[in-house]
Design an enzyme around this catalytic site. Structure first.
Site, PDB file in Angstrom:
ATOM      1  N   MET A  56       0.839  -1.201   0.000  1.00  0.00           N
ATOM      2  CA  MET A  56       0.000   0.000   0.000  1.00  0.00           C
ATOM      3  C   MET A  56       0.877   1.257   0.000  1.00  0.00           C
ATOM      4  O   MET A  56       0.414   2.350   0.328  1.00  0.00           O
ATOM      5  CB  MET A  56      -0.944  -0.006   1.198  1.00  0.00           C
ATOM      6  CG  MET A  56      -1.915  -1.186   1.139  1.00  0.00           C
ATOM      7  SD  MET A  56      -3.476  -0.894   1.938  1.00  0.00           S
ATOM      8  CE  MET A  56      -2.946  -0.705   3.615  1.00  0.00           C
TER       9      MET A  56
ATOM     10  N   ALA B 280       4.127   3.968   0.852  1.00  0.00           N
ATOM     11  CA  ALA B 280       4.899   4.504   1.975  1.00  0.00           C
ATOM     12  C   ALA B 280       5.970   3.465   2.329  1.00  0.00           C
ATOM     13  O   ALA B 280       6.081   2.995   3.464  1.00  0.00           O
ATOM     14  CB  ALA B 280       4.011   4.834   3.176  1.00  0.00           C
TER      15      ALA B 280
ATOM     16  N   HIS C   5       9.054   1.098   3.142  1.00  0.00           N
ATOM     17  CA  HIS C   5      10.167   1.092   4.095  1.00  0.00           C
ATOM     18  C   HIS C   5      10.983  -0.178   3.869  1.00  0.00           C
ATOM     19  O   HIS C   5      10.653  -0.979   2.974  1.00  0.00           O
ATOM     20  CB  HIS C   5       9.647   1.180   5.539  1.00  0.00           C
ATOM     21  CG  HIS C   5       8.576   0.163   5.852  1.00  0.00           C
ATOM     22  ND1 HIS C   5       8.825  -1.184   5.893  1.00  0.00           N
ATOM     23  CD2 HIS C   5       7.252   0.313   6.097  1.00  0.00           C
ATOM     24  CE1 HIS C   5       7.727  -1.833   6.178  1.00  0.00           C
ATOM     25  NE2 HIS C   5       6.740  -0.953   6.295  1.00  0.00           N
TER      26      HIS C   5
ATOM     27  N   GLY D 237      11.112  -2.943   5.292  1.00  0.00           N
ATOM     28  CA  GLY D 237      10.339  -4.192   5.332  1.00  0.00           C
ATOM     29  C   GLY D 237       9.818  -4.547   3.948  1.00  0.00           C
ATOM     30  O   GLY D 237       9.973  -5.687   3.478  1.00  0.00           O
ATOM     31  N   HIS D 238       9.223  -3.561   3.269  1.00  0.00           N
ATOM     32  CA  HIS D 238       8.756  -3.793   1.895  1.00  0.00           C
ATOM     33  C   HIS D 238       9.930  -4.131   0.979  1.00  0.00           C
ATOM     34  O   HIS D 238       9.850  -5.033   0.147  1.00  0.00           O
ATOM     35  CB  HIS D 238       8.092  -2.532   1.330  1.00  0.00           C
ATOM     36  CG  HIS D 238       6.857  -2.077   2.055  1.00  0.00           C
ATOM     37  ND1 HIS D 238       6.797  -0.883   2.726  1.00  0.00           N
ATOM     38  CD2 HIS D 238       5.644  -2.658   2.212  1.00  0.00           C
ATOM     39  CE1 HIS D 238       5.587  -0.732   3.248  1.00  0.00           C
ATOM     40  NE2 HIS D 238       4.866  -1.790   2.962  1.00  0.00           N
TER      41      HIS D 238
ATOM     42  N   GLN E 254     -10.520  -2.567   2.473  1.00  0.00           N
ATOM     43  CA  GLN E 254      -9.998  -3.219   3.677  1.00  0.00           C
ATOM     44  C   GLN E 254      -9.945  -2.287   4.882  1.00  0.00           C
ATOM     45  O   GLN E 254      -9.495  -2.688   5.952  1.00  0.00           O
ATOM     46  CB  GLN E 254      -8.641  -3.853   3.407  1.00  0.00           C
ATOM     47  CG  GLN E 254      -7.492  -2.873   3.250  1.00  0.00           C
ATOM     48  CD  GLN E 254      -6.223  -3.594   2.859  1.00  0.00           C
ATOM     49  OE1 GLN E 254      -6.108  -4.114   1.756  1.00  0.00           O
ATOM     50  NE2 GLN E 254      -5.256  -3.652   3.763  1.00  0.00           N
TER      51      GLN E 254
ATOM     52  N   LYS F 160       4.952 -10.013   9.453  1.00  0.00           N
ATOM     53  CA  LYS F 160       4.470  -8.937  10.321  1.00  0.00           C
ATOM     54  C   LYS F 160       2.939  -8.966  10.412  1.00  0.00           C
ATOM     55  O   LYS F 160       2.358  -8.734  11.452  1.00  0.00           O
ATOM     56  CB  LYS F 160       4.975  -7.610   9.760  1.00  0.00           C
ATOM     57  CG  LYS F 160       4.121  -6.410   9.976  1.00  0.00           C
ATOM     58  CD  LYS F 160       4.604  -5.616  11.140  1.00  0.00           C
ATOM     59  CE  LYS F 160       3.924  -4.294  11.362  1.00  0.00           C
ATOM     60  NZ  LYS F 160       2.608  -4.123  10.844  1.00  0.00           N
TER      61      LYS F 160
ATOM     62  N   GLN G 268      -2.968 -12.123   8.125  1.00  0.00           N
ATOM     63  CA  GLN G 268      -3.140 -11.875   6.679  1.00  0.00           C
ATOM     64  C   GLN G 268      -2.399 -12.941   5.868  1.00  0.00           C
ATOM     65  O   GLN G 268      -2.947 -13.511   4.921  1.00  0.00           O
ATOM     66  CB  GLN G 268      -2.595 -10.487   6.342  1.00  0.00           C
ATOM     67  CG  GLN G 268      -2.444 -10.214   4.871  1.00  0.00           C
ATOM     68  CD  GLN G 268      -2.041  -8.764   4.611  1.00  0.00           C
ATOM     69  OE1 GLN G 268      -2.871  -7.885   4.718  1.00  0.00           O
ATOM     70  NE2 GLN G 268      -0.790  -8.528   4.290  1.00  0.00           N
TER      71      GLN G 268
ATOM     72  N   SER H 265       4.330   1.331   7.763  1.00  0.00           N
ATOM     73  CA  SER H 265       4.052   2.650   7.174  1.00  0.00           C
ATOM     74  C   SER H 265       3.412   3.545   8.228  1.00  0.00           C
ATOM     75  O   SER H 265       3.572   4.760   8.215  1.00  0.00           O
ATOM     76  CB  SER H 265       3.111   2.509   5.984  1.00  0.00           C
ATOM     77  OG  SER H 265       3.640   1.585   5.081  1.00  0.00           O
TER      78      SER H 265
HETATM   79  P1  AMP Z   1       1.425  -2.909   3.479  1.00  0.00           P
HETATM   80  O1  AMP Z   1       1.976  -1.892   2.553  1.00  0.00           O
HETATM   81  O2  AMP Z   1       1.406  -2.504   4.906  1.00  0.00           O
HETATM   82  O3  AMP Z   1       0.098  -3.473   3.003  1.00  0.00           O
HETATM   83  O4  AMP Z   1       2.433  -4.135   3.434  1.00  0.00           O
HETATM   84  C1  AMP Z   1       2.761  -4.770   2.237  1.00  0.00           C
HETATM   85  C2  AMP Z   1       3.493  -6.040   2.548  1.00  0.00           C
HETATM   86  O5  AMP Z   1       4.678  -5.739   3.293  1.00  0.00           O
HETATM   87  C3  AMP Z   1       2.667  -7.002   3.426  1.00  0.00           C
HETATM   88  O6  AMP Z   1       2.890  -8.318   2.984  1.00  0.00           O
HETATM   89  C4  AMP Z   1       3.248  -6.780   4.793  1.00  0.00           C
HETATM   90  O7  AMP Z   1       3.112  -7.890   5.650  1.00  0.00           O
HETATM   91  C5  AMP Z   1       4.713  -6.529   4.456  1.00  0.00           C
HETATM   92  N1  AMP Z   1       5.380  -5.811   5.547  1.00  0.00           N
HETATM   93  C6  AMP Z   1       4.981  -4.653   6.125  1.00  0.00           C
HETATM   94  N2  AMP Z   1       5.823  -4.312   7.125  1.00  0.00           N
HETATM   95  C7  AMP Z   1       6.764  -5.288   7.179  1.00  0.00           C
HETATM   96  C8  AMP Z   1       7.904  -5.521   7.996  1.00  0.00           C
HETATM   97  N3  AMP Z   1       8.262  -4.703   8.978  1.00  0.00           N
HETATM   98  N4  AMP Z   1       8.659  -6.625   7.755  1.00  0.00           N
HETATM   99  C9  AMP Z   1       8.311  -7.482   6.766  1.00  0.00           C
HETATM  100  N5  AMP Z   1       7.242  -7.323   5.961  1.00  0.00           N
HETATM  101  C10 AMP Z   1       6.475  -6.240   6.162  1.00  0.00           C
END
Ligand code: AMP
Length: 277
Positions: free
Chosen positions: A28, A30, A32, A34-35, A59, A148, A152, A185
């Site tokens: 989604m 932003a 970081h 992790g992404h 969602q 994380k 999901q 994010s």
């Molecule tokens: P989001 O943009 O929050 O929907 O996250 C996109 C993907 O990145 C999802 O599969 C999240 O689980 C993963 N994600 C978000 N934060 C982290 C993190 N700190 N470490 C690993 N994966 C992450």
């Protein structure tokens, strides 16, 4: 990096391309580290990596949450270019939801009853809807999700199996800040003081991991009492679950068969985290 905003154009490109396997990382935005780690893993395993950025309206339980969701397209774009992501798919809402912006109803066989499912009704229907749409558009060989968002991840694994989709779901360990805070994010919405307080969340999880001998109910009480003492933190839930079914447990099973999951508010910002036990 190629950028597509229309599914037809992306599909046309993928049809012509001979690069296989295709890796897909839905996000989604932003972005970081992790992404980025998910994308790096896709790059290691696949010949072509597609990242999507789409803030999925179905969602979000609260309109305000959707409106306040952080976005930073220019920075995201340069981060993706920097790591040589092959394709960015940046659809408009109309591209994903051509007529009604509504979530399908799925039966997740109980995986969605507790934790996020309990506190964010319909959230996983929204997540599954958008992921099903993406997977049918892209048809990737591998799709990468973070541990994380453990619930999901398990729900998407179930969805893919249940719908007989051909992608393989790969779970990637949580990336953390130096102080242990899981990258998110939503951390962008915290001020410096709140960020410091937020490290308590991971400390609580680590305490559980090193004290499983105390048993589930004692640990739950200990963490609940501890967090109650902090004026800035509000615990929404702490749940000890079986990893496979995501059902609450009374006793710990064999190592790595359980998880502790937590949701905490710091001010108005809601953070989630978990570790496998
Ligand atoms: P989001 O943009 O929050 O929907 O996250 C996109 C993907 O990145 C999802 O599969 C999240 O689980 C993963 N994600 C978000 N934060 C982290 C993190 N700190 N470490 C690993 N994966 C992450």
């Amino acid at each position: 990096m190629l950028i597509f905003t229309q599914k037809e154009k992306l599909q046309e490109y993928l049809k012509k391309s001979t690069f296989k396997p295709i890796g897909f990382v839905p996000t989604m935005g932003a972005l970081h580290q992790g992404h980025i780690n998910l994308i790096q893993e896709s790059k290691l395993r696949c010949r072509i990596t597609i990242c999507s950025i789409f803030v999925n309206p179905t969602q979000f339980n609260k309109k305000k949450d959707l409106k306040n969701y952080p976005s930073s397209y220019d920075e995201d774009m340069s981060k993706l270019k920097h790591i040589n992501c092959d394709i960015l798919y940046l659809p408009k809402v109309k591209d994903i939801y051509p007529s009604n912006i509504v979530a399908n109803k799925y039966d997740f066989e109980g995986l969605d009853i507790y934790m996020e499912g309990e506190f964010r009704p319909n959230h996983f229907n929204g997540v599954a809807t958008v992921i099903e749409i993406f997977l049918r558009i892209i048809n990737p060989d591998f799709t990468f999700f973070g541990e994380k968002d453990l619930q999901q991840l398990q729900i998407i694994k179930y969805l893919v199996k249940n719908l007989n989709l051909s992608t393989k779901i790969i779970g990637i360990p949580t990336t953390r800040e130096e102080n242990g805070l899981a990258m998110s994010s939503r951390n962008n919405l915290l001020n410096i003081e709140e960020k410091k307080i937020a490290k308590e969340i991971y400390k609580c999880l680590l305490y559980c991991k090193s004290n499983t001998r105390k048993g589930v109910s004692e640990l739950k009480k200990y963490i609940t009492d501890k967090l109650k003492k902090s004026k800035k933190l509000r615990l929404e839930y702490i749940e000890f679950v079986e990893l496979k079914t995501l059902k609450p447990i009374k006793k710990f099973g064999s190592p790595k068969s359980n998880a502790v999951c937590i949701a905490v508010y710091i001010g108005k910002v809601r953070l989630i985290d978990n570790i496998i036990l």
